[in-house]
Design a protein around this motif. Structure first.
Motif, PDB file in Angstrom:
ATOM      1  N   GLN A 198       0.921  -1.406   0.114  1.00  0.00           N
ATOM      2  CA  GLN A 198       0.026   0.194   0.001  1.00  0.00           C
ATOM      3  C   GLN A 198       0.871   1.333  -0.028  1.00  0.00           C
ATOM      4  OE1 GLN A 198      -3.274  -0.495   0.058  1.00  0.00           O
ATOM      5  NE2 GLN A 198      -3.396   1.872  -0.369  1.00  0.00           N
ATOM      6  N   SER A 199       1.882   1.072   0.748  1.00  0.00           N
ATOM      7  CA  SER A 199       2.849   2.440   0.827  1.00  0.00           C
ATOM      8  C   SER A 199       3.604   2.534  -0.600  1.00  0.00           C
ATOM      9  CB  SER A 199       3.862   2.118   1.858  1.00  0.00           C
ATOM     10  OG  SER A 199       4.975   1.228   1.684  1.00  0.00           O
ATOM     11  N   LEU A 200       3.625   1.930  -1.624  1.00  0.00           N
ATOM     12  CA  LEU A 200       4.158   1.938  -2.754  1.00  0.00           C
ATOM     13  C   LEU A 200       3.654   2.915  -3.814  1.00  0.00           C
ATOM     14  CD1 LEU A 200       5.515  -1.526  -3.371  1.00  0.00           C
ATOM     15  CD2 LEU A 200       6.749   0.112  -2.315  1.00  0.00           C
ATOM     16  N   GLY A 201       2.229   3.120  -3.649  1.00  0.00           N
ATOM     17  CA  GLY A 201       1.599   3.939  -4.411  1.00  0.00           C
ATOM     18  C   GLY A 201       0.063   3.886  -4.532  1.00  0.00           C
ATOM     19  N   GLY A 202      -0.401   3.383  -3.065  1.00  0.00           N
ATOM     20  CA  GLY A 202      -1.799   3.551  -2.898  1.00  0.00           C
ATOM     21  C   GLY A 202      -2.470   2.285  -3.672  1.00  0.00           C
ATOM     22  N   GLY A 203      -3.747   2.730  -3.905  1.00  0.00           N
ATOM     23  CA  GLY A 203      -4.694   1.257  -4.515  1.00  0.00           C
ATOM     24  C   GLY A 203      -5.743   0.938  -3.317  1.00  0.00           C
ATOM     25  N   PRO A 204      -6.833  -0.018  -3.803  1.00  0.00           N
ATOM     26  CA  PRO A 204      -7.633  -0.396  -2.977  1.00  0.00           C
ATOM     27  C   PRO A 204      -6.968  -0.733  -1.636  1.00  0.00           C
ATOM     28  CG  PRO A 204      -7.943  -1.105  -5.129  1.00  0.00           C
ATOM     29  CD  PRO A 204      -6.676  -0.779  -5.152  1.00  0.00           C
ATOM     30  N   THR A 205      -7.719  -0.594  -0.499  1.00  0.00           N
ATOM     31  CA  THR A 205      -7.264  -1.059   0.692  1.00  0.00           C
ATOM     32  C   THR A 205      -8.206  -2.264   1.111  1.00  0.00           C
ATOM     33  OG1 THR A 205      -8.667   0.474   1.753  1.00  0.00           O
ATOM     34  CG2 THR A 205      -6.664   1.042   1.367  1.00  0.00           C
ATOM     35  N   THR A 206      -7.476  -3.219   2.052  1.00  0.00           N
ATOM     36  CA  THR A 206      -8.291  -4.156   2.814  1.00  0.00           C
ATOM     37  C   THR A 206      -9.534  -3.697   3.420  1.00  0.00           C
ATOM     38  OG1 THR A 206      -6.309  -5.237   3.173  1.00  0.00           O
ATOM     39  CG2 THR A 206      -8.045  -6.059   3.878  1.00  0.00           C
ATOM     40  N   PRO A 207     -10.920  -4.093   3.026  1.00  0.00           N
ATOM     41  CA  PRO A 207     -12.151  -3.610   3.736  1.00  0.00           C
ATOM     42  C   PRO A 207     -11.926  -4.309   5.136  1.00  0.00           C
ATOM     43  CG  PRO A 207     -12.336  -5.692   2.223  1.00  0.00           C
ATOM     44  CD  PRO A 207     -11.044  -5.155   2.019  1.00  0.00           C
ATOM     45  N   ASP A 208     -12.717  -3.425   5.865  1.00  0.00           N
ATOM     46  CA  ASP A 208     -13.249  -3.737   7.310  1.00  0.00           C
ATOM     47  C   ASP A 208     -14.233  -4.583   7.525  1.00  0.00           C
ATOM     48  OD1 ASP A 208     -15.522  -2.270   7.105  1.00  0.00           O
ATOM     49  OD2 ASP A 208     -14.550  -0.554   7.897  1.00  0.00           O
TER      50      ASP A 208
END
Length: 253
Positions: free
Chosen positions: A110-120
């Motif tokens: 995720q730190s490399l360039g964003g993108g969809p995050t893991t949903p809660d």
């Protein structure tokens, strides 16, 4: 000139936002998770995806894919890939994969360039979805590949739409936002998070539906049903014909 100006301004704005996205990812994932995730990546993923996740001939770049893609691919055992093939199959997860290592590896990517995050958990909670609405959305967007009940099906060039019976609620959501393999991406502008939850409710619900007519035959459609009808039906008719012929012969004697 107008198009060129708009494109230039967009590029500048995107370049300015990328560091902020990376900083936000580090802050949300904690710097220690990013550091541990980098170690995991270098040990288990860099041989295919490159030392800095830039991609190689053996694997695509992971810049911008987000932690959701990591959680889906590694959490379902598809990665690390055992053997190169047309599609990565679902398999048991690697021994080093745990809830903590998945979080750490996802934080690094995720730190490399964003993108969809893991949903809660609340976002993917099937009990809060509407399976009726979800069924309508699923039939409109997914049955062409996954079958009416998520049993999967064959695609071209050796690829296939996998069965959804083993997929967790989180993995179903992550597949929609990341588009693994031949699957298209259904971002929030196409299907909202609430609609995704409705679809998850439908997919999970059909797994537990009974088959009142008898055996479900894998629920993969008329092919298996027709095969059983021909093989079993014709076999019974043939045996019945043989039995009737034998009885008539005995009667004539």
């Amino acid at each position: 000139m107008a198009l060129g100006l708009i494109g230039g301004l967009y590029t500048v704005a995107l370049a300015a936002s990328s560091p902020r996205q990376a900083d936000a990812a580090i802050a949300s994932g904690r710097a220690d998770d990013v550091a541990e995730g980098k170690k995991l990546f270098e040990r288990s993923c860099s041989s295919c995806h490159g030392q800095n996740a830039e991609g190689t001939g053996q694997g695509p770049t992971l810049v911008g894919v987000g932690s959701a893609s990591v959680d889906f691919q590694v959490g379902s055992g598809r990665m690390p890939l055992a053997n190169p093939s047309s599609q990565a199959p679902r398999k048991p997860v690697a021994p080093w994969v745990t809830k903590d290592t998945l979080r750490q590896l996802g934080a690094y990517v995720q730190s490399l360039g964003g993108g969809p995050t893991t949903p809660d958990a609340e976002t993917v909670d099937a009990s809060k979805g509407d399976p009726v609405k979800g069924g309508e959305l699923f039939r409109a967007n997914c049955i062409q590949c996954h079958n009416f009940v998520g049993a999967g099906g064959a695609l071209t060039q050796g690829k296939y739409a996998p069965s959804l019976n083993q997929a967790t609620e989180r993995q179903i959501y992550e597949a929609m936002v990341t588009g693994p393999q031949a699957m298209p991406v259904f971002n929030d502008s196409i299907i909202t998070p609430e609609q995704k939850r409705d679809m998850i409710a439908y997919i999970v619900g059909v797994r537990n539906e009974p088959d009142p007519g008898g055996s479900g035959l894998g629920r993969i459609g008329p092919v298996t049903e027709g095969l059983v009808a021909w093989v079993v039906g014709l076999s019974l008719l043939s045996l019945a014909a043989i039995w009737i012929t034998a009885k008539r012969r005995q009667a004539t004697k």
